[in-house]
Design an enzyme around this catalytic site. Structure first.
Site, PDB file in Angstrom:
ATOM      1  N   TYR A 151      14.246   6.963 -18.754  1.00 22.47           N
ATOM      2  CA  TYR A 151      13.488   6.015 -17.935  1.00 22.47           C
ATOM      3  C   TYR A 151      13.429   4.618 -18.525  1.00 22.47           C
ATOM      4  CZ  TYR A 151      12.088   9.777 -14.944  1.00 22.47           C
ATOM      5  OH  TYR A 151      12.095  10.821 -14.068  1.00 22.47           O
ATOM      6  N   LYS A 218      14.979  20.549 -23.626  1.00 19.15           N
ATOM      7  CA  LYS A 218      16.333  21.072 -23.411  1.00 19.15           C
ATOM      8  C   LYS A 218      17.083  20.851 -24.731  1.00 19.15           C
ATOM      9  CE  LYS A 218      19.497  22.726 -20.643  1.00 19.15           C
ATOM     10  NZ  LYS A 218      19.521  24.138 -20.289  1.00 19.15           N
ATOM     11  N   ASP A 271      15.034  24.898 -18.289  1.00 17.87           N
ATOM     12  CA  ASP A 271      15.471  25.679 -17.119  1.00 17.87           C
ATOM     13  C   ASP A 271      14.709  26.998 -17.024  1.00 17.87           C
ATOM     14  OD1 ASP A 271      16.929  25.674 -19.462  1.00 17.87           O
ATOM     15  OD2 ASP A 271      18.713  26.570 -18.596  1.00 17.87           O
ATOM     16  N   ASP A 295       8.795  14.846 -15.401  1.00 19.50           N
ATOM     17  CA  ASP A 295       8.813  14.372 -14.024  1.00 19.50           C
ATOM     18  C   ASP A 295       9.165  15.542 -13.095  1.00 19.50           C
ATOM     19  OD1 ASP A 295       8.791  12.735 -11.856  1.00 19.50           O
ATOM     20  OD2 ASP A 295      10.528  11.541 -12.408  1.00 19.50           O
TER      21      ASP A 295
END
Ligand code: NAP
Length: 405
Positions: A151, A218, A271, A295
């Site tokens: 971002y 992740k 995930d 987000d």
């Protein structure tokens, strides 16, 4: 200029006067009608909770479509200066074009005030039609890092001279060959930025006696950004909150559960979390996530309670806050008196809690819960409940009356 006085920071603590000045930005699309109506409820709750001895002094500032039309600038200097001066804002949603055009004003505000935490409580409200069988199990608070990660907006279009420069730099220095038609983005993830959001989430978990904190990442793929995020979060817990948390490994040696008085600290790969918040939502309590993961998971978690239109969020830093609905501008409903103002209202509830005005926040929560229980709701919910919808204004009138009773 309204009366009232500035909220200040004294020795690291927020000092909120009885008449604090708070900025109001109406936003685009349905923004003006939902913000104005939410403020009616917030004012009623404050007046009732403190018998008229406290009152928010709102100052309306131009931002977004209307500011562009009136002043030729979506984020005028006067609004930037007001934000720097008064530090707190209740905000309607703002349009952000996809793939082109101006940079998100929301992101600019967060960076301006260094609002490094995006906090979204996601708790089921009895009566809302949810896709889950047991939605009452959903009670999460998501802490999303708000200033770092993809971002930061460091990216170049595939055929730009900057992308060519980066490709050449990587080829010449690191022997990395990127495809010539690849757009390029940079994903920075800093230790200090990670540590401060971790500190805020862990403190919150302790103060609110939560069951667990899960670090989302992740890190199996992005080892030196998201993997590092995971390590740094564990480090803050170990170094600054020793005694309050037990890791999953430690809990395993103690029979599998966190001992009484301790909070479980674990981590999950992103995930996996997406499927687990659906299959076993009660495994998640406080979630601590980097910007992009946070987000995504915020909206996914919101969907589980049945309607992201009823969720509010807070963007908070050490000194400042922008409080806003989770949903966007829903332009097709603009000006039709049908939109649900609950998202901004819930954001207002978070603002009141942040100010320490918990009695007023409780009144807002009570009024919303009773409206849903009585099925006196706007179209977005009424259509699933099989009842006639109320308009934005009529829905709000009921909330104000419930508080005044
Ligand atoms: P959206 O504005 O949230 O609208 C998506 C759908 O959600 C609407 O069509 C409507 O569903 C429902 N909805 C959302 N808010 C509602 C409300 N208060 N009352 C009733 N229904 C509501 O999402 P979007 O269409 O993806 O985004 C539109 C614009 O908003 C974009 O420019 C985006 O960048 C911006 N946005 C801004 C913010 C922000 O300022 N923080 C956040 C998100 C998006 P139905 O069609 O099913 O009735």
């Amino acid at each position: 200029m309204a009366g009232g006085s500035r909220i200040t920071l004294v020795n690291g603590r927020l000092v909120v006067p009885d008449s604090p000045i708070v900025l109001e930005a109406d936003g685009d699309g349905i923004g003006p009608e939902i913000t104005t109506n939410a403020i009616r409820v917030i004012d009623a709750a404050v007046a009732r909770a403190y018998s008229g001895n406290r009152k928010i002094e709102w100052i309306k500032v131009p931002v977004g479509d209307q500011a562009e039309k009136d002043l030729g600038d979506r984020f005028p200097e006067s609004t930037i200066n007001a934000l720097k001066e008064y530090r707190f804002m209740l905000k309607g949603p703002l349009t952000t074009p996809v793939g082109k055009g101006f940079r998100s004003l929301n992101v600019r505000m967060r960076l301006l005030l260094d609002l490094y935490a995006n906090i979204r409580p996601v708790k089921y409200i009895n009566g809302i039609d949810s896709p889950l069988r047991n939605p009452e199990k959903i009670d999460m608070v998501i802490f999303r890092e708000n200033t770092d990660d993809l971002y930061t907006g460091i990216e170049w279009q595939y055929e730009s001279k900057e992308a060519d420069m980066v490709r050449k730099l990587l080829k010449d220095n690191l022997n990395i060959a990127l495809d010539p038609d690849a757009g390029i983005g940079i994903k920075p993830m800093g230790k200090a930025k990670t540590e401060r959001i971790a500190r805020m989430a862990l403190r919150y978990a302790i103060a609110n006696k939560r069951r667990s904190v899960t670090i989302m990442h992740k890190g199996n793929i992005m080892k030196y950004t998201e993997g590092a995020f995971r390590e740094w979060c564990y480090g803050v817990a170990r170094n600054e909150f020793a005694g309050s948390f037990v890791t999953e490994e430690e809990a395993a040696t103690l029979g599998g559960n966190a001992p009484a008085g301790k909070i479980l600290l674990n981590d999950r790969i992103a995930d996996n979390m997406f499927q687990q918040i659906i299959t076993r939502p009660d495994s998640y309590d406080v979630v601590l996530a980097p910007n992009l993961d946070g987000d995504y998971i915020s909206d996914a978690a919101g969907a589980l309670i049945g309607n992201i239109g009823v969720l509010g969020g807070a963007n908070i830093g050490d000194f400042g806050g922008v409080f806003e609905a989770v949903h966007g501008t829903a332009p097709k409903y603009a000006g039709k008196n049908v939109a649900n103002p609950m998202g901004v209202l819930k954001a207002g509830e978070l603002m009141l809690t942040h100010f320490g005005w918990t009695e007023a926040a409780a009144l807002v929560e009570m009024a919303v819960a009773s409206a849903i229980r009585d099925k006196k709701v706007t179209n977005d919910m009424a259509r699933f409940m099989g009842v006639a919808p109320l308009g934005t204004k009529e829905f709000t009138d009921n909330l104000v009356n419930a508080i005044a009773r």
